[in-house]
Design an enzyme around this catalytic site. Structure first.
Site, PDB file in Angstrom:
ATOM      1  N   GLY A 192       7.305  35.235  23.003  1.00  0.00           N
ATOM      2  CA  GLY A 192       7.140  35.839  21.692  1.00  0.00           C
ATOM      3  C   GLY A 192       7.199  34.779  20.617  1.00  0.00           C
ATOM      4  N   PRO A 193       7.003  35.174  19.364  1.00  0.00           N
ATOM      5  CA  PRO A 193       7.016  34.198  18.261  1.00  0.00           C
ATOM      6  C   PRO A 193       8.368  33.522  18.134  1.00  0.00           C
ATOM      7  CG  PRO A 193       6.125  36.330  17.550  1.00  0.00           C
ATOM      8  CD  PRO A 193       6.726  36.539  18.902  1.00  0.00           C
ATOM      9  N   GLY A 197      14.600  35.759  19.029  1.00  0.00           N
ATOM     10  CA  GLY A 197      15.839  35.966  19.762  1.00  0.00           C
ATOM     11  C   GLY A 197      15.748  35.792  21.255  1.00  0.00           C
ATOM     12  N   GLU A 415      -2.893  36.345 -11.339  1.00  0.00           N
ATOM     13  CA  GLU A 415      -1.997  37.255 -10.627  1.00  0.00           C
ATOM     14  C   GLU A 415      -2.250  38.703 -11.036  1.00  0.00           C
ATOM     15  OE1 GLU A 415      -0.453  36.147  -8.193  1.00  0.00           O
ATOM     16  OE2 GLU A 415      -0.751  34.042  -8.687  1.00  0.00           O
TER      17      GLU A 415
END
Length: 659
Positions: A192-193, A197, A415
């Site tokens: 996973g990224p 964890g 913006e």
């Protein structure tokens, strides 16, 4: 070294002579008190025996050394005394050193080199007598006395915890599974990224199971000497089998488990031998022995297929970025022990952090605690959390950057263009914040956040996203009849999305539902060069035309929206110039008179229309997915954590113009 030199001096010929000054030697020679004398040319030394008739010095052996220029005078004086008959013998010699001296002089350089090599190897291996353990495993054994992590310390990945809980149960009660003929997986791959964890999960399994846990990094196997990595693999698994049941954890396994034979010029011999030994060890596991391998990587696509097949890594667990519920649980875990203000709602914080990983959320709370301490506060409040989230997404605020009023006005319109187009289109997320305060590399940014998580996007939503990505550039063109470099990253992001719509998602009528090109990024140059493009030059030209068409249509749509709502845009800019930052409620108040666009007409992607008599399938409200796609628009594109956010602008320069 000093001892060796002293030994050489002792073993050298000429020992037992008393050293005197050169002037004293000249006095003995000139007064006829020398019986015999010898000149040693190599060492510029004179050795003489005094006459037996000399009081107190009879038969005494003395020596001295001459310096440049004195030799001729000494020889002249000696010849005079020889002619007088006072000196019986005078000679000159070039003595050979002793055998032991020659031996020491020959062996000394080699001994020094060997000692230096041993010292360096000892330093590389960390000292402590590790020289002879160079090929031994460098895995760390986590004992019972070390601080433990348990599944209570892990949140946001219930599926992974459930899968690993079965591993823990097998290690504790193997008979339960063996009674029904079940075999536990030999290997578990966590992928996973970064920051989700994976390593924490492995430590939690070790803490829950209470068995020996060997932890090592994939890079610890690879050395400059071929065969060392394979030897360390053998030693690691031998230790684990002796202490079974046990867990072997290899972090960043892609460092040693990459695809063999990839790349130009052959593979890396040491890494491939290490991988081969790892494959053999995994196949040779005795399942009843209770040795389980857990590995972690964020690049599963580069691993060798032989490593991923059943029988080695039987179970592959994806540890992805958490959803809304997972983020809430992670925030609860990391808020333990921190003085949180009573009015803070962690669920609200979870909604404002879509796409954040567990590491990002931990960083948010830590930054909030640091800001609170810096300001002398006693409790973490909402202001500190808001600032911490902004710091994680876009970097720290740059209060020292001074902007002229003209540049500030251009930034406000840029913006404002992003925010207005996002609010006017039905397929974009609500505007959460607009600011023209510089932060990180951005001169300003617009933050849009979703109301709920979702994991796919429709074509209409992508078209709306293209329009609001180009809203800042369209506002500059509308107001100032010019554009700035601040739109550079907006264009880059929009181009990537438009090309994906054409080549990957089949969202154009001209090319249809055809996959063009290879979307998987291959890390090996040799494999890339071996591939051929799977479409023609005519198709490539058509792809470029379709991408340009999508971007042109989106830019024109953004321009039309801004032109139609010019009064609202001006009001938004006035508010930004006055307050510099507008929150969700303030933006909504300005956008009350906004004229919004209707939902886009249906698109089938094919000339054949679907009969309108077929009603759409009703989807229960409980089945709606939740979103994690928040986007942050602004000056410089710094991709925030996970899919939730993009900062638009020009990353090539800190002074690249408005964002």
């Amino acid at each position: 070294m000093v001892g060796v030199l002293l030994a050489l001096q002792f073993l050298a010929p000429g020992g037992g002579w008393d050293e005197v000054e050169t002037s004293e030697m000249e006095n003995y020679i000139s007064t006829g008190q020398v019986k015999d004398i010898t000149f040693i040319d190599n060492d510029q030394e004179i050795q003489a025996t005094l006459d037996d008739d000399v009081d107190r010095d009879g038969g005494k052996k003395i020596s001295t050394h001459w310096v440049s220029g004195q030799q001729n005078d000494l020889i002249r004086q000696v010849r005079e005394q020889v002619e007088k008959g006072t000196i019986e013998k005078s000679n000159s010699e070039n003595p050979r050193p002793s055998f032991l001296g020659q031996l020491l002089a020959t062996l000394l350089p080699f001994a020094l080199i060997i000692l230096l090599f041993i010292f360096l190897m000892n330093s590389v291996q960390g000292g402590g007598g590790r020289v002879m353990q160079f090929a031994k495993s460098k895995a760390k054994l986590i004992s019972k006395d070390m601080p433990k992590n348990t599944f209570a310390d892990v949140a946001g990945c219930e599926e992974a915890i459930e899968e690993l809980g079965e591993i823990k149960e097998f290690l504790q009660e193997p008979a339960k599974f063996q009674a029904v003929g079940a075999k536990i997986p030999k290997g578990v791959l966590l992928y996973g990224p970064p920051g989700t964890g994976k390593t924490l999960l492995a430590r939690a399994v070790a803490g829950e199971a209470g068995v020996p846990f060997y932890s090592i990094s994939g890079s610890d196997f690879v050395e400059m000497f071929v065969g060392v990595g394979a030897s360390r693999v053998r030693d690691l698994f031998e230790q684990a089998k002796e202490n079974a049941p046990a867990i072997v954890f290899i972090d960043e396994i892609d460092a040693v488990g990459r695809h063999r034979g990839a790349g130009m010029g052959g593979g890396h011999d040491e890494r491939e031998q290490t991988l081969n030994q790892l494959l053999v060890e995994m196949d040779g596991f005795d399942v009843r022995g209770g040795v389980i391998l857990i590995a972690a990587t964020n690049r599963p696509d580069v691993l060798d297929p032989a490593l991923l097949r059943p029988g080695r890594f039987d179970r592959q667990i994806q540890v992805d970025a958490p959803d809304l519920k997972g983020r809430h649980q992670i925030l609860k875990v990391h808020s333990r022990g921190k003085p949180i203000a009573p009015d803070i709602d962690l669920m609200s914080v979870a909604r404002r952090t879509p796409g954040f990983t567990g590491a990002d959320l931990a960083n948010v709370l830590n930054e909030a605690a640091l800001l609170t301490a810096r300001q002398g506060g006693k409790q973490i409040d909402n202001a500190s959390l808001d600032e911490a989230i902004d710091r994680v997404i876009a970097g720290p605020q740059r209060r020292t950057r001074l902007m002229s009023e003209q540049e500030k006005l251009m930034t406000a319109y840029h913006e404002g263009g992003h925010a207005l187009v996002a609010a006017a289109l039905p397929g974009t997320d609500p505007v959460h914040k607009v600011t023209i305060l510089p932060r990180g590399r951005a001169l300003g940014y617009t933050m849009v956040l979703p109301d709920e998580d979702k994991y796919s996007q429709t074509r209409s939503e992508m078209l709306d996203k293209l329009a609001y990505m180009l809203g800042g550039m369209a506002a500059e063109a509308l107001i100032f009849h010019d554009v700035t470099s601040g739109a550079g990253n907006d264009i880059e992001k929009a181009t990537n999305l438009a090309r994906a719509m054409v080549t990957q998602y089949g969202m154009t009528e001209r090319l249809g539902a055809v996959k063009l090109g290879d979307s998987n990024s291959e890390p090996f140059l040799g494999r890339d060069m071996g591939h051929q493009r799977n479409y023609s030059e005519e198709t490539a030209a058509a792809v470029d035309e379709e991408v340009k068409k999508l971007l042109g249509t989106a830019h024109q749509e953004a321009f039309d929206i801004l032109e139609e709502n010019r009064d609202v845009l001006d009001a938004l800019v006035v508010a930004l110039m006055e307050k510099e930052t507008l929150d969700k409620a303030q933006v909504a108040e300005v956008f009350v008179p906004l004229r919004r666009r209707p939902v886009r007409p249906a698109w089938t992607g094919s000339p054949t229309r679907v009969p309108s008599s077929i009603p759409p399938v009703a989807v229960p409200a409980s089945a709606k997915a939740n979103v994690s796609n928040g986007e942050v628009e602004g000056g410089t594109v710094i991709t925030p954590p996970g899919p939730g956010g993009d900062l638009h602008g020009d990353p090539s320069s800190d002074t690249a113009g408005p964002a």
